[in-house]
Design a protein around this motif. Sequence first.
Motif, PDB file in Angstrom:
ATOM      1  N   THR A  63      45.489 -72.891 -34.866  1.00  0.00           N
ATOM      2  CA  THR A  63      44.165 -72.349 -35.183  1.00  0.00           C
ATOM      3  C   THR A  63      43.844 -71.203 -34.244  1.00  0.00           C
ATOM      4  O   THR A  63      43.948 -71.342 -33.028  1.00  0.00           O
ATOM      5  CB  THR A  63      43.092 -73.442 -35.032  1.00  0.00           C
ATOM      6  N   LEU A  64      43.445 -70.064 -34.806  1.00  0.00           N
ATOM      7  CA  LEU A  64      42.982 -68.935 -34.012  1.00  0.00           C
ATOM      8  C   LEU A  64      41.504 -69.132 -33.703  1.00  0.00           C
ATOM      9  O   LEU A  64      40.728 -69.565 -34.562  1.00  0.00           O
ATOM     10  CB  LEU A  64      43.188 -67.623 -34.770  1.00  0.00           C
ATOM     11  N   PHE A  65      41.110 -68.816 -32.473  1.00  0.00           N
ATOM     12  CA  PHE A  65      39.729 -68.965 -32.005  1.00  0.00           C
ATOM     13  C   PHE A  65      39.416 -67.732 -31.166  1.00  0.00           C
ATOM     14  O   PHE A  65      40.066 -67.501 -30.146  1.00  0.00           O
ATOM     15  CB  PHE A  65      39.623 -70.240 -31.158  1.00  0.00           C
ATOM     16  N   VAL A  66      38.450 -66.930 -31.586  1.00  0.00           N
ATOM     17  CA  VAL A  66      38.100 -65.715 -30.847  1.00  0.00           C
ATOM     18  C   VAL A  66      37.238 -66.080 -29.641  1.00  0.00           C
ATOM     19  O   VAL A  66      36.207 -66.739 -29.778  1.00  0.00           O
ATOM     20  CB  VAL A  66      37.373 -64.706 -31.759  1.00  0.00           C
ATOM     21  N   LEU A  67      37.700 -65.650 -28.470  1.00  0.00           N
ATOM     22  CA  LEU A  67      37.002 -65.894 -27.203  1.00  0.00           C
ATOM     23  C   LEU A  67      36.751 -64.522 -26.569  1.00  0.00           C
ATOM     24  O   LEU A  67      37.648 -63.944 -25.957  1.00  0.00           O
ATOM     25  CB  LEU A  67      37.870 -66.773 -26.303  1.00  0.00           C
ATOM     26  N   ARG A  75      28.856 -58.742 -32.677  1.00  0.00           N
ATOM     27  CA  ARG A  75      30.227 -58.203 -32.752  1.00  0.00           C
ATOM     28  C   ARG A  75      31.268 -59.315 -32.961  1.00  0.00           C
ATOM     29  O   ARG A  75      31.971 -59.317 -33.964  1.00  0.00           O
ATOM     30  CB  ARG A  75      30.515 -57.378 -31.496  1.00  0.00           C
ATOM     31  N   PRO A  76      31.428 -60.263 -32.040  1.00  0.00           N
ATOM     32  CA  PRO A  76      32.441 -61.303 -32.272  1.00  0.00           C
ATOM     33  C   PRO A  76      32.081 -62.201 -33.457  1.00  0.00           C
ATOM     34  O   PRO A  76      32.973 -62.691 -34.163  1.00  0.00           O
ATOM     35  CB  PRO A  76      32.490 -62.088 -30.968  1.00  0.00           C
ATOM     36  N   GLY A  77      30.786 -62.392 -33.712  1.00  0.00           N
ATOM     37  CA  GLY A  77      30.368 -63.222 -34.840  1.00  0.00           C
ATOM     38  C   GLY A  77      30.774 -62.623 -36.167  1.00  0.00           C
ATOM     39  O   GLY A  77      31.350 -63.301 -37.024  1.00  0.00           O
ATOM     40  N   ARG A  78      30.470 -61.351 -36.362  1.00  0.00           N
ATOM     41  CA  ARG A  78      30.815 -60.678 -37.624  1.00  0.00           C
ATOM     42  C   ARG A  78      32.322 -60.684 -37.837  1.00  0.00           C
ATOM     43  O   ARG A  78      32.806 -61.015 -38.918  1.00  0.00           O
ATOM     44  CB  ARG A  78      30.282 -59.240 -37.600  1.00  0.00           C
ATOM     45  N   PHE A  79      33.061 -60.314 -36.806  1.00  0.00           N
ATOM     46  CA  PHE A  79      34.522 -60.250 -36.914  1.00  0.00           C
ATOM     47  C   PHE A  79      35.096 -61.630 -37.247  1.00  0.00           C
ATOM     48  O   PHE A  79      35.904 -61.779 -38.163  1.00  0.00           O
ATOM     49  CB  PHE A  79      35.120 -59.730 -35.604  1.00  0.00           C
ATOM     50  N   SER A  80      34.670 -62.639 -36.514  1.00  0.00           N
ATOM     51  CA  SER A  80      35.228 -63.990 -36.680  1.00  0.00           C
ATOM     52  C   SER A  80      34.858 -64.601 -38.028  1.00  0.00           C
ATOM     53  O   SER A  80      35.694 -65.242 -38.670  1.00  0.00           O
ATOM     54  CB  SER A  80      34.750 -64.894 -35.544  1.00  0.00           C
ATOM     55  N   ARG A  81      33.619 -64.393 -38.465  1.00  0.00           N
ATOM     56  CA  ARG A  81      33.232 -64.905 -39.786  1.00  0.00           C
ATOM     57  C   ARG A  81      34.053 -64.239 -40.880  1.00  0.00           C
ATOM     58  O   ARG A  81      34.487 -64.896 -41.825  1.00  0.00           O
ATOM     59  CB  ARG A  81      31.732 -64.708 -40.012  1.00  0.00           C
ATOM     60  N   VAL A  85      37.388 -67.714 -38.708  1.00  0.00           N
ATOM     61  CA  VAL A  85      37.808 -68.477 -37.528  1.00  0.00           C
ATOM     62  C   VAL A  85      36.610 -68.719 -36.619  1.00  0.00           C
ATOM     63  O   VAL A  85      35.637 -67.965 -36.630  1.00  0.00           O
ATOM     64  CB  VAL A  85      38.938 -67.758 -36.746  1.00  0.00           C
ATOM     65  N   PRO A  86      36.667 -69.772 -35.794  1.00  0.00           N
ATOM     66  CA  PRO A  86      35.587 -70.035 -34.844  1.00  0.00           C
ATOM     67  C   PRO A  86      35.608 -69.011 -33.702  1.00  0.00           C
ATOM     68  O   PRO A  86      36.614 -68.329 -33.481  1.00  0.00           O
ATOM     69  CB  PRO A  86      35.895 -71.443 -34.340  1.00  0.00           C
ATOM     70  N   PHE A  87      34.483 -68.939 -32.988  1.00  0.00           N
ATOM     71  CA  PHE A  87      34.400 -67.958 -31.903  1.00  0.00           C
ATOM     72  C   PHE A  87      33.376 -68.385 -30.864  1.00  0.00           C
ATOM     73  O   PHE A  87      32.484 -69.184 -31.135  1.00  0.00           O
ATOM     74  CB  PHE A  87      34.013 -66.576 -32.444  1.00  0.00           C
ATOM     75  N   ILE A  88      33.526 -67.802 -29.696  1.00  0.00           N
ATOM     76  CA  ILE A  88      32.511 -67.818 -28.648  1.00  0.00           C
ATOM     77  C   ILE A  88      32.387 -66.384 -28.161  1.00  0.00           C
ATOM     78  O   ILE A  88      33.388 -65.774 -27.771  1.00  0.00           O
ATOM     79  CB  ILE A  88      32.888 -68.755 -27.471  1.00  0.00           C
ATOM     80  N   GLY A  89      31.182 -65.850 -28.195  1.00  0.00           N
ATOM     81  CA  GLY A  89      30.920 -64.517 -27.676  1.00  0.00           C
ATOM     82  C   GLY A  89      30.309 -64.617 -26.294  1.00  0.00           C
ATOM     83  O   GLY A  89      29.827 -65.680 -25.893  1.00  0.00           O
ATOM     84  N   HIS A  90      30.301 -63.506 -25.578  1.00  0.00           N
ATOM     85  CA  HIS A  90      29.768 -63.456 -24.213  1.00  0.00           C
ATOM     86  C   HIS A  90      30.317 -64.649 -23.412  1.00  0.00           C
ATOM     87  O   HIS A  90      29.583 -65.426 -22.803  1.00  0.00           O
ATOM     88  CB  HIS A  90      28.239 -63.447 -24.249  1.00  0.00           C
ATOM     89  N   ALA A  91      31.656 -64.784 -23.449  1.00  0.00           N
ATOM     90  CA  ALA A  91      32.357 -65.972 -22.963  1.00  0.00           C
ATOM     91  C   ALA A  91      32.365 -66.137 -21.444  1.00  0.00           C
ATOM     92  O   ALA A  91      32.611 -67.235 -20.950  1.00  0.00           O
ATOM     93  CB  ALA A  91      33.797 -65.978 -23.480  1.00  0.00           C
ATOM     94  N   GLY A  92      32.165 -65.060 -20.708  1.00  0.00           N
ATOM     95  CA  GLY A  92      32.154 -65.185 -19.248  1.00  0.00           C
ATOM     96  C   GLY A  92      33.528 -65.364 -18.630  1.00  0.00           C
ATOM     97  O   GLY A  92      33.640 -65.905 -17.528  1.00  0.00           O
TER      98      GLY A  92
END
Length: 169
Positions: A63-67, A75-81, A85-92
């Motif tokens: 499974t790919l997961f954008v971090l 930005r990461p939300g639009r791309f991942s949707r 695939v699931p994602f976490i933006g502003h991951a730190g």
Amino acid sequence: MAFPLTAHWAGRSIYDIDPAALARRGIRLLLADLDNTLVPYGVPEPTEQVREWTAALERHGVTLFVLSNNRHPERPGRFSRALGVPFIGHAGKPKPGSFYKAMEQMGRTAEETAIVGDQIFTDILGGRNAGVFTLLVEPIRLAGNPGRYLRYAVEWPFRALTKRRTKPL
């Protein structure tokens, strides 16, 4: 003991990563940096090539997961949707918290998880801090931000050390 600023593996791009090889290593979750790893900065949606690579990962049970450290939540939300695939933006990154959160969300352990990214001081150090397998790729494009040139120049010795220690994946 491994040096925390070197990756376990290095390649030119994500397309040098064989999904079947990840599966053979027991990797079931592949965390991926977004900007300059999956697509160049500013590209809003996945390319057809990224879609095909993601589908190949899925066929092998990975499974790919954008971090992403991107501070713009859309930005990461639009791309991942768009990629599904699931994602976490502003991951730190390099703090390990978002790595742990992603693994918990997906029901995976550190031994089943890898991170692919283009930056030593965020993606690779963060992956090492979280105890996951680390995959370093070259940045897709440096143009547009002078700070990127400086950052990648500082990373160069660690990239060189990684390349010497790299085994085929």
